[in-house]
Design a protein around this motif. Structure first.
Motif, short mmCIF file in Angstrom:
data_model
loop_
_atom_site.label_atom_id
_atom_site.label_comp_id
_atom_site.label_asym_id
_atom_site.label_seq_id
_atom_site.Cartn_x
_atom_site.Cartn_y
_atom_site.Cartn_z
N GLY A 61 0.82 -1.21 0.00
CA GLY A 61 0.00 0.00 0.00
C GLY A 61 0.85 1.26 0.00
O GLY A 61 2.06 1.24 -0.23
N THR A 62 0.18 2.35 0.32
CA THR A 62 0.82 3.66 0.31
C THR A 62 1.42 4.00 1.67
O THR A 62 1.13 3.33 2.67
N ALA A 63 2.21 5.06 1.70
CA ALA A 63 2.77 5.53 2.97
C ALA A 63 1.64 5.94 3.91
O ALA A 63 1.72 5.71 5.13
N HIS A 64 0.59 6.53 3.39
CA HIS A 64 -0.55 6.93 4.23
C HIS A 64 -1.19 5.70 4.87
O HIS A 64 -1.50 5.71 6.07
N GLU A 65 -1.38 4.65 4.09
CA GLU A 65 -1.96 3.43 4.64
C GLU A 65 -1.04 2.80 5.68
O GLU A 65 -1.51 2.27 6.70
N ALA A 66 0.26 2.86 5.43
CA ALA A 66 1.23 2.34 6.41
C ALA A 66 1.12 3.12 7.72
O ALA A 66 1.15 2.53 8.80
N MET A 67 0.99 4.43 7.63
CA MET A 67 0.88 5.25 8.84
C MET A 67 -0.42 4.97 9.58
O MET A 67 -0.45 5.01 10.82
N MET A 68 -1.48 4.65 8.86
CA MET A 68 -2.72 4.28 9.55
C MET A 68 -2.55 2.95 10.28
O MET A 68 -3.03 2.79 11.41
N ALA A 69 -1.82 2.01 9.68
CA ALA A 69 -1.52 0.74 10.37
C ALA A 69 -0.67 1.00 11.60
O ALA A 69 -0.90 0.41 12.67
N VAL A 70 0.30 1.90 11.48
CA VAL A 70 1.12 2.30 12.62
C VAL A 70 0.22 2.87 13.72
O VAL A 70 0.41 2.56 14.91
N GLY A 71 -0.75 3.67 13.34
CA GLY A 71 -1.68 4.26 14.31
C GLY A 71 -2.44 3.20 15.09
O GLY A 71 -2.60 3.31 16.31
N VAL A 72 -2.87 2.16 14.40
CA VAL A 72 -3.59 1.07 15.07
C VAL A 72 -2.67 0.39 16.08
O VAL A 72 -3.07 0.14 17.23
N VAL A 73 -1.43 0.11 15.68
CA VAL A 73 -0.47 -0.54 16.60
C VAL A 73 -0.23 0.35 17.82
O VAL A 73 -0.18 -0.15 18.95
N GLU A 74 -0.11 1.65 17.60
CA GLU A 74 0.15 2.56 18.73
C GLU A 74 -1.03 2.61 19.70
O GLU A 74 -0.82 2.62 20.92
N VAL A 75 -2.24 2.63 19.17
CA VAL A 75 -3.41 2.62 20.06
C VAL A 75 -3.45 1.33 20.87
O VAL A 75 -3.67 1.35 22.09
N VAL A 76 -3.21 0.22 20.21
CA VAL A 76 -3.18 -1.07 20.91
C VAL A 76 -2.09 -1.08 21.98
O VAL A 76 -2.32 -1.52 23.11
N ALA A 77 -0.90 -0.57 21.64
CA ALA A 77 0.19 -0.53 22.61
C ALA A 77 -0.19 0.30 23.84
O ALA A 77 0.08 -0.10 24.97
N GLY A 78 -0.83 1.44 23.62
CA GLY A 78 -1.29 2.27 24.75
C GLY A 78 -2.29 1.54 25.63
O GLY A 78 -2.24 1.64 26.86
N LEU A 79 -3.18 0.81 25.00
CA LEU A 79 -4.18 0.05 25.77
C LEU A 79 -3.52 -1.09 26.55
O LEU A 79 -3.90 -1.37 27.70
N VAL A 80 -2.53 -1.74 25.96
CA VAL A 80 -1.81 -2.81 26.68
C VAL A 80 -1.10 -2.23 27.90
O VAL A 80 -1.13 -2.82 28.98
#
Length: 138
Positions: A61-80
């Motif tokens: 995908g695109t860099a934008h899509e990669a950054m959205m995936a990064v965003g999901v990982v970061e939210v999950v990490a914060g919740l953990v």
């Protein structure tokens, strides 16, 4: 994340460690969630500028899509971190290590990489305190 009432024989060191734990747990819950959500809103910065070209070439995908995936990982990490800080701390530290490698291999943003190294050390401190609390309560 309620503060536990200190044991009757608690020392200043114990109280200080508990306060440090709560501060670190709070920041490593709030910051990843806020930064992760901003990957979708784009209010703080243009996140795509921080993605190394070689990583962009690896991910689909695109860099934008990669950054959205990064965003999901970061939210999950914060919740953990919020619910299981002894596991969330190392998760955030590893994630920050990846960010540092990404930034350094770009040949720029060394200031951000250095800041993230400080955050990585803070995440490791959170981990140490979280495991220490677990042993103390066992």
């Amino acid at each position: 994340m309620a503060m536990k009432t200190p044991a009757p024989g608690a020392t200043r060191t114990t109280l200080g460690a508990e306060r440090a734990f709560l501060l670190l747990r709070t920041v490593f819950t709030v910051a990843p969630i806020a930064f992760g959500l901003d990957k979708f809103a784009g209010l703080l910065t243009d996140w795509e500028q921080y993605l190394a070209p070689w990583i962009n070439d690896l991910v689909p995908g695109t860099a934008h899509e990669a950054m959205m995936a990064v965003g999901v990982v970061e939210v999950v990490a914060g919740l953990v971190v919020a619910f299981a800080p002894r596991f969330g701390g190392p998760l955030v530290a590893a994630w920050l290590a990846g960010i540092i490698v990404n930034l350094v291999t770009m040949g720029e943003f060394y200031d951000v990489a250095l800041r993230d190294f400080g955050l990585l050390v803070g995440a490791l401190a959170l981990t140490a305190l979280a495991w220490g609390r677990r042993k103390a309560s066992a």
